[in-house]
Structures are given as C-alpha cells and as structure tokens.
Design a protein around this motif. Structure first.
Motif, short mmCIF file in Angstrom:
data_model
loop_
_atom_site.label_atom_id
_atom_site.label_comp_id
_atom_site.label_asym_id
_atom_site.label_seq_id
_atom_site.Cartn_x
_atom_site.Cartn_y
_atom_site.Cartn_z
N ALA A 1 5.22 3.85 7.27
CA ALA A 1 4.46 5.05 7.56
C ALA A 1 5.09 5.86 8.69
O ALA A 1 4.40 6.53 9.46
CB ALA A 1 3.01 4.70 7.91
N GLY A 2 6.41 5.79 8.79
CA GLY A 2 7.12 6.62 9.77
C GLY A 2 7.28 8.03 9.27
O GLY A 2 6.52 8.50 8.41
N ASP B 1 2.19 -0.70 7.06
CA ASP B 1 3.23 -0.52 8.09
C ASP B 1 3.04 -1.63 9.12
O ASP B 1 1.89 -2.06 9.35
CB ASP B 1 3.09 0.86 8.75
N PRO B 2 4.11 -2.12 9.75
CA PRO B 2 3.92 -3.12 10.81
C PRO B 2 2.98 -2.63 11.91
O PRO B 2 2.27 -3.44 12.52
CB PRO B 2 5.34 -3.34 11.34
N LEU B 3 2.97 -1.32 12.16
CA LEU B 3 1.99 -0.72 13.07
C LEU B 3 0.84 -0.21 12.23
O LEU B 3 0.87 0.91 11.71
CB LEU B 3 2.63 0.42 13.86
N LEU B 4 -0.21 -1.02 12.07
CA LEU B 4 -1.28 -0.66 11.15
C LEU B 4 -2.01 0.61 11.55
O LEU B 4 -2.51 1.34 10.70
CB LEU B 4 -2.27 -1.82 11.02
N SER C 1 -5.57 4.55 1.07
CA SER C 1 -6.15 3.35 1.67
C SER C 1 -5.05 2.57 2.36
O SER C 1 -3.86 2.87 2.23
CB SER C 1 -6.82 2.49 0.59
N VAL C 2 -5.44 1.54 3.11
CA VAL C 2 -4.50 0.75 3.91
C VAL C 2 -4.54 -0.70 3.45
O VAL C 2 -5.61 -1.25 3.18
CB VAL C 2 -4.85 0.84 5.40
N VAL D 1 -1.65 7.85 8.41
CA VAL D 1 -1.03 8.42 7.22
C VAL D 1 -1.99 8.35 6.03
O VAL D 1 -2.15 9.32 5.28
CB VAL D 1 0.29 7.71 6.91
N ALA D 2 -2.64 7.21 5.85
CA ALA D 2 -3.58 7.06 4.74
C ALA D 2 -4.73 8.06 4.85
O ALA D 2 -5.14 8.66 3.84
CB ALA D 2 -4.11 5.63 4.69
N ALA D 3 -5.24 8.24 6.05
CA ALA D 3 -6.33 9.19 6.24
C ALA D 3 -5.89 10.61 5.93
O ALA D 3 -6.66 11.40 5.34
CB ALA D 3 -6.86 9.11 7.67
#
Length: 329
Positions: A8-9, A32-35, A48-49, A41-43
């Motif tokens: 999600a970069g 992403d490793p950074l949830l 969804s995540v 990004v999902a929002a």
C-alpha cells in the motif's frame, strides 16, 4: 472479480484506485506490513483490509503485487500455488536463480502472470514500436535511451543498482520496441558523492552499449538525480526516419540556444507524473489477462530477459569488458 493488493505504498495506492475504478472489479482487498497504511488505502477506495497475503487466499480471484522487491517471488509463488492470476511489479527477483524458480512454477501450473513494465503501455513507446514493425523507420542505425530520476531513492529503499533497478526498464522497452534481442552488453558506471545520496549507495550513474540481433547499437544513459525532473526518452534513428519518445513541451531538458523556450512547467517529477496513463492501462490489461481474454502482454519470461541483460551489465562493469549474452545462463 475481487482483487488482492499486496503493498500500500505509492504505487500500491495508485493501483488500488485503478482497480476500484474498473467495472469488472467488485472488491479490492489490501494488505501491507504497515497495516495502518493498508487501512488508509482501503478506505480511500472503498476496499477491505487483510492481515496478510495468505489470509486473502480463497476470497480473491486475482492478485496484484506492489510490495517491496524482496517479497515479489514469495507472493508470486503464493498466487501460483493457489491457482490465482498474478500481476507483479518488476522485478520478479533480483537474481536469475530465484527468478527461474518462479518462472518455471508459473509455467508448470499454467498460471496467467503479467510483470509491471509499464512503458509497454505508454502511447509514445507503442507508437515507436508500430513504426518499427511497419518498416516506416527503415533499417535502424542506432537507438538511444535516457532514464534519469528526479530524486534518488529514499533512505531504506532496497536499491539493487542502476542496471537492475532503473535501466532494466530500458532493457525491456528496447526489446519491446525493436522486436530484437540483445547479443552483447558493455556497461560502466560510478557512484556519486556519499554526502548527497547517503552511505553505501550502489552505482547510481550508468552508461550502457548494447548490440542487437541485426547489429544495431543502442546507447543508454541512467542517472539517479536530474535537477529538472524525471526524464525518460527513447530516440530511434533509421534509414527512413528519426523519431523520439518523450520529446514534448514538459521535457526536463533546458536548451542553451538563443530563442529556445525553457521546458514548460510543471516538468514530471516522478514516474507517476510521467507514466500515469500507462500504469492505468497495464492494470486494465491485467484484468483481461485474469479473465482469460488476453494473453499476458509482459510475461515472466520477458522479465527474466530484462534481468539477464542487467546481470550482463553488472558483470561487464565489474570486469571492464564486453559481455556476450550467451555467457549469462
């Protein structure tokens, strides 16, 4: 179609929006490793995540990998074993043995796969290819390519050097446009001051001469820092015509001739500024690949060949000699 997005970069966020805008995509699942970054990004795209890539399996129909380079091979194999069509940003891996494992597994399982060399979808590169294919350029005398970044990679970026990380795009687009293969490579390069770009920076300025199947020579310039902007071009000189990709008013190159206007503002500063439409078109093509309606326009074998050329360039620079491609397995 539900699509899982790994990463999600900056480019992942761009792909997320492209996927969400596609009429065939009914849902985007982001990890992403950074949830917290995945949640943002999902929002933004109504998606969804997922806590990790493995947890997506069984709920997605295709996968887009835009994560860090060192997990590309792992994610592609995960998709392959699950029977899921996969798109992955370049490279598959940073060495040929790891790349071969993925390429062979995808082939064995017959999984549709596309690699993200976005220049194949750029209007200019496609136009140049059409001219070459039609014969309107005549026989090619020579080709010149330029890939100059506005800014060097940020601290912590997994930089594999100018040939594998930057000029690999030129290697792929050269094969795409000319329809020829590289038979010999000669390359050199150096690292600029550590004060400006940080300690332990790999080679960040590269020059390459490639010989093609029919004897055509290609001259390539790669630079990690261009103060005027992100400069990506290809120039083709033939017996019937000479053309340029990327020659436009915003070209970040200033003339010192009298009466020539400076480049129009804003000049492109990032790869997204330069290639946004191409990035959208490659994802649209992947959706068709995943649906079984289109053969992959950039295969894992294409990605392997671009990496093979980069490996030859690294060897050439290290040993200060031309390297025949038959030396590289």
């Amino acid at each position: 179609m539900r699509v899982g997005l790994i990463g999600a970069g900056r480019i992942g966020a761009f792909h997320a929006q492209t996927l969400a805008d596609h009429p065939a995509v009914t849902g985007v699942v982001v990890t992403d490793p950074l949830l917290e970054r995945a949640h943002v990004v999902a929002a933004d795209v109504g998606g969804s995540v997922a806590p990790d890539a493995q947890s997506m399996i069984g709920s997605i129909d295709a996968m887009v990998v835009a994560a860090a380079t060192d997990v590309h091979a792992e994610m592609m194999l995960l998709a392959a074993e699950a029977g899921i069509p996969v798109f992955c940003e370049k490279p598959i891996a940073t060495d040929l043995p790891a790349t071969d494992v993925v390429v062979e597994r995808l082939r064995h399982l017959d999984i549709p796969a596309q690699i993200g060399f976005q220049r194949r979808f750029d209007f200019g590169y496609r136009g140049a290819k059409e001219l070459v294919d039609s014969g309107r350029l005549g026989h090619l005398y020579s080709v010149r390519t330029t890939t100059h970044d506005y800014d060097p990679p940020p601290p912590g970026y997994h930089d594999t050097g100018i040939f594998k990380d930057t000029q690999i795009h030129d290697f792929d687009s050269l094969r795409f446009v000319t329809g020829q293969e590289v038979v010999e490579a000669y390359a050199d390069g150096h690292t600029t001051s550590t004060e400006e770009f940080g300690d332990d920076r790999p080679v960040d300025t590269g020059v390459v001469i490639l010989s093609l199947t029919d004897g055509t020579r290609t001259l390539m310039s790669g630079i990690r820092h261009d103060p005027l902007g992100h400069d990506v071009r290809m120039e083709l000189f033939g017996t019937r015509d000479s053309v340029s990709v990327g020659l436009e008013p915003r070209l970040p190159l200033r003339s010192v001739e009298n009466g020539v206007a400076p480049p129009a503002e804003p000049t492109p500063k990032t790869f997204l500024d330069r290639f946004a439409p191409a990035y959208r078109d490659e994802i649209a093509a992947f959706i068709e690949v995943a649906q079984g309606r289109l053969a992959s326009p950039c295969t894992p074998d294409d990605a392997r060949e671009a990496l093979r050329i980069a490996v030859a360039c690294d060897l050439s620079r290290a040993e200060h000699r031309p390297v025949e491609m038959k030396e590289i397995a």
